[in-house]
Design a protein around this motif. Sequence first.
Motif, PDB file in Angstrom:
ATOM      1  N   GLN A   1       5.115   5.730  13.532  1.00 34.02           N
ATOM      2  CA  GLN A   1       5.433   6.265  12.307  1.00 34.02           C
ATOM      3  C   GLN A   1       4.403   6.914  11.541  1.00 34.02           C
ATOM      4  OE1 GLN A   1       7.781   2.850  10.396  1.00 34.02           O
ATOM      5  NE2 GLN A   1       9.006   4.593   9.807  1.00 34.02           N
ATOM      6  N   GLY A   2       2.867   6.578  12.016  1.00 38.48           N
ATOM      7  CA  GLY A   2       1.923   7.034  11.456  1.00 38.48           C
ATOM      8  C   GLY A   2       1.621   8.657  12.251  1.00 38.48           C
ATOM      9  N   ARG A   3       0.773   9.252  11.653  1.00 39.08           N
ATOM     10  CA  ARG A   3       0.280  10.662  12.217  1.00 39.08           C
ATOM     11  C   ARG A   3      -0.735  10.475  13.404  1.00 39.08           C
ATOM     12  NH1 ARG A   3      -2.937  14.097   8.111  1.00 39.08           N
ATOM     13  NH2 ARG A   3      -0.839  14.634   7.309  1.00 39.08           N
TER      14      ARG A   3
ATOM     15  N   LEU B 109       0.817  -1.165   0.195  1.00 33.71           N
ATOM     16  CA  LEU B 109       0.069   0.005   0.124  1.00 33.71           C
ATOM     17  C   LEU B 109       0.900   1.291   0.313  1.00 33.71           C
ATOM     18  CD1 LEU B 109      -2.931   0.944   0.228  1.00 33.71           C
ATOM     19  CD2 LEU B 109      -2.742   1.002   2.768  1.00 33.71           C
ATOM     20  N   LEU B 110       0.729   2.084  -1.115  1.00 34.81           N
ATOM     21  CA  LEU B 110       1.572   3.370  -1.081  1.00 34.81           C
ATOM     22  C   LEU B 110       0.432   4.574  -0.812  1.00 34.81           C
ATOM     23  CD1 LEU B 110       3.274   2.488  -4.378  1.00 34.81           C
ATOM     24  CD2 LEU B 110       4.093   2.091  -2.038  1.00 34.81           C
ATOM     25  N   LEU B 111       0.991   5.455   0.011  1.00 37.87           N
ATOM     26  CA  LEU B 111      -0.028   6.661   0.331  1.00 37.87           C
ATOM     27  C   LEU B 111       0.876   7.689   0.882  1.00 37.87           C
ATOM     28  CD1 LEU B 111       0.279   5.823   3.791  1.00 37.87           C
ATOM     29  CD2 LEU B 111      -1.560   4.512   3.154  1.00 37.87           C
ATOM     30  N   GLY B 112       0.149   8.812   1.158  1.00 37.74           N
ATOM     31  CA  GLY B 112       0.920   9.958   1.585  1.00 37.74           C
ATOM     32  C   GLY B 112       1.164  10.113   3.152  1.00 37.74           C
ATOM     33  N   ASN B 113      -0.069   9.698   3.801  1.00 34.74           N
ATOM     34  CA  ASN B 113       0.053   9.415   5.190  1.00 34.74           C
ATOM     35  C   ASN B 113      -1.089   8.653   5.801  1.00 34.74           C
ATOM     36  OD1 ASN B 113       1.159  10.206   7.814  1.00 34.74           O
ATOM     37  ND2 ASN B 113       1.189  12.346   7.306  1.00 34.74           N
TER      38      ASN B 113
END
Length: 158
Positions: free
Chosen positions: A111-113, A64-68
Amino acid sequence: MSVAIAITPNHEVAGHFGKAAGFVVYDEQGQLIAELVNHGRIEVGCKHKKQLQAQLAAHNVKTLLLGNVGQRSLARLLRAGFAVFRVPNRASVQDVLGGKVAREPLLAAEQGRPCKREKGDCGCGCGSKKAAKPAKIGMTASGTINVNGLTKLGGFKL
């Protein structure tokens, strides 16, 4: 094994997993196999994020590729076996697929917001702990006992 990219309505990398307009799913050869719409992107809570995860798993997505992504969603994705990578917001899907942008692997929930709401304020109860049930006559003690709700004992008021 498939790759999914969180996208905006303009087909650029979305800035956040739960608020993405949708996801494009590609096979190993780079062929588009599905485009998923995020119907719950304006909802508060985690229900729609769990549904997104189920849809991605149904398409055999492993990367999965994402901005945040938020810490709780990231933890849930990692536990489910997804390889999650952060890529620059607003990057084009073709640049991401072509390897022209850097991928930062997200290996831990930290590492997530961080959640902007207090625990449990998102409305779904994902971060809240259930209150202990009050003690009742005949209950066996296991751990700590909460007698706050106990008002009668054997017919006598306390």
